[in-house]
Design a protein around this motif. Structure first.
Motif, short mmCIF file in Angstrom:
data_model
loop_
_atom_site.label_atom_id
_atom_site.label_comp_id
_atom_site.label_asym_id
_atom_site.label_seq_id
_atom_site.Cartn_x
_atom_site.Cartn_y
_atom_site.Cartn_z
N ASN A 45 36.05 54.33 16.41
CA ASN A 45 37.41 54.43 15.74
C ASN A 45 37.60 56.01 15.89
O ASN A 45 36.85 56.86 15.41
CB ASN A 45 37.45 53.79 14.47
CG ASN A 45 37.81 52.25 14.56
OD1 ASN A 45 37.02 51.62 15.29
ND2 ASN A 45 38.74 52.08 13.64
N PRO A 68 40.36 59.18 14.65
CA PRO A 68 41.37 59.36 13.44
C PRO A 68 42.76 59.59 14.12
O PRO A 68 42.95 60.38 15.22
CB PRO A 68 41.08 60.37 12.52
CG PRO A 68 40.23 61.11 13.58
CD PRO A 68 39.51 60.12 14.52
N SER A 75 42.96 55.13 11.32
CA SER A 75 42.25 55.45 12.54
C SER A 75 42.67 54.04 13.54
O SER A 75 43.47 53.48 13.44
CB SER A 75 40.62 55.25 12.44
OG SER A 75 40.36 54.02 12.22
N SER A 126 35.35 57.33 13.10
CA SER A 126 36.22 57.28 11.75
C SER A 126 35.75 56.08 11.29
O SER A 126 36.05 54.95 11.37
CB SER A 126 37.55 57.48 12.20
OG SER A 126 38.25 57.48 10.68
N ASP A 171 37.94 55.38 8.42
CA ASP A 171 39.27 55.08 8.03
C ASP A 171 39.79 53.64 8.58
O ASP A 171 39.27 53.24 9.71
CB ASP A 171 40.26 56.04 8.42
CG ASP A 171 40.06 57.29 7.67
OD1 ASP A 171 39.35 57.42 6.65
OD2 ASP A 171 40.35 58.47 8.24
N ASP A 213 41.70 51.02 10.63
CA ASP A 213 42.62 50.88 11.74
C ASP A 213 44.13 50.58 11.42
O ASP A 213 44.54 50.50 10.28
CB ASP A 213 42.20 49.84 12.78
CG ASP A 213 42.18 48.74 12.47
OD1 ASP A 213 43.04 48.23 11.66
OD2 ASP A 213 41.65 47.90 13.14
#
Length: 351
Positions: free
Chosen positions: A57, A59, A65, A267, A269, A271
């Motif tokens: 992933n 960002p 992400s 990442s 974060d 998706d």
């Protein structure tokens, strides 16, 4: 953009499953025209590579992400029919082994992430190649555009499915704007990864890139003092006779390194779909995954305490299982070929 269980109601999930099954059936027939003994193992490698890169992933915006979908990459490297099968194999492995993407939503995921991305990318790619010069650079340019557009197309397709079978009452206009907006950004990452990968393969073995076939300069033969085009079989024989073992081994090692080591730095974060679902309330009825207790759930090995080692082992196992499953399927559906006796020629090839 792995849709979990609970986002889409049962009737639409079943309908999507039927549509996905039909697409896979058509692709199994079509893949026989794209695969042979030489390319079937490479198609399995493409599936494993997509699995590995989907773990990375990247960002794209504050707190969001994205990751590769792979439809465009597969369509360009191995053809559209085989491309649908590649993405489908990846999604099946992710859903069953890693609890990524709902099992009841598997049909939705294959339709959105597999069929829509591959068809969109293939149409854009072929359309651009029809107007661009027939060069290798045109292949990478067309691949960039195809990958870029395939991702927001998938986001729009998910929104359409949600409009029919969504389990929460959410303003669809806001969902569409948010989904397409964030996935345009993710599409840029998809396009860069696709272009880099296709460019790398074209640089060493353009004969293995489905989307680059027909771009080579025809072989010339001198006959009675004049240069004439060589027969197609003679022109392609040198490429067809070259071993693919080095490319296969290099690709497999790359996939293992990406999934087993580089994925640790991906990442954390959410998706694009996860972020939009949380912001707009789509995830209010999300259900626990049926394979949540799997030893590899959430891309980690159960009872392995070290996070780096757990994730790395899970990635390596995923690549291994995907390449074996994919290669087995593609080998089974490949076009059987027989080696014709080599013809002897007295003419001298001229570059």
């Amino acid at each position: 953009m792995h849709v979990p269980d609970g986002f889409i109601n049962a009737p639409v999930s079943v309908a999507a499953g039927v549509a996905a099954a039909a697409a896979v059936a058509v692709s199994l027939r079509g893949a026989r025209r794209e695969l042979d003994e030489r390319t079937a193992p490479l198609a399995g490698l493409v599936a494993a590579f997509i699995f590995a890169v989907q773990m990375l992933n990247f960002p794209v915006a504050a707190g969001t992400s994205g990751h590769l979908m792979g439809g465009a990459l597969a369509a360009i490297l191995v053809g559209p029919y085989t491309g649908v099968l590649c993405v489908s194999v990846v999604l099946l492995m992710q859903g069953i082994l890693f609890a990524d993407g709902g099992l009841t939503a598997l049909g939705v995921n294959i339709t959105v992430m597999g069929v829509v991305t591959v068809v969109t990318a293939h149409l854009v790619f072929r359309g651009l190649l029809g107007i661009l010069p027939r060069t290798r650079r045109s292949v990478t340019v067309a691949g960039f555009a195809a990958a870029l557009l395939s991702v927001p197309a998938a986001a729009a397709a998910f929104t359409a499915v949600y409009a029919v079978g969504g389990t929460t009452d959410v303003p669809l206009g806001k969902v569409l704007t948010a989904m397409v907006g964030v996935h345009v950004l993710i599409g840029i990452g998809e396009a860069l990864i696709t272009t880099a990968t296709v460019g790398a393969v074209i640089a060493v073995r353009p004969d293995l890139v489905h989307g680059a076939r027909g771009l080579a300069t025809p072989l010339k033969l001198r006959v009675d003092g004049e240069l004439v085009d060589a027969p197609a079989a003679a022109a392609t024989a040198p490429a067809a006779g070259r071993s693919t073992k080095k490319v296969w081994a290099t690709g497999l090692v790359t996939a293992l390194v990406l999934a087993g080591f580089v994925s640790f730095y991906a990442s954390a974060d959410p998706d694009g779909l996860e972020k939009v679902a949380a912001d707009k309330g789509i995830d209010r009825n999300v259900e626990e995954h049926a394979a949540a207790g799997s030893p590899l759930a959430d891309y980690g090995v159960k009872d392995v305490e070290d996070a780096r080692l757990s994730g790395g082992l899970a990635g390596v196992i995923g690549v291994g299982v995907t390449v074996v499953a994919g290669t087995g399927i593609f080998w089974a559906v490949r076009r059987r070929t027989t080696d014709a006796p080599a013809a002897t020629a007295t003419s001298t090839p001229v570059a």
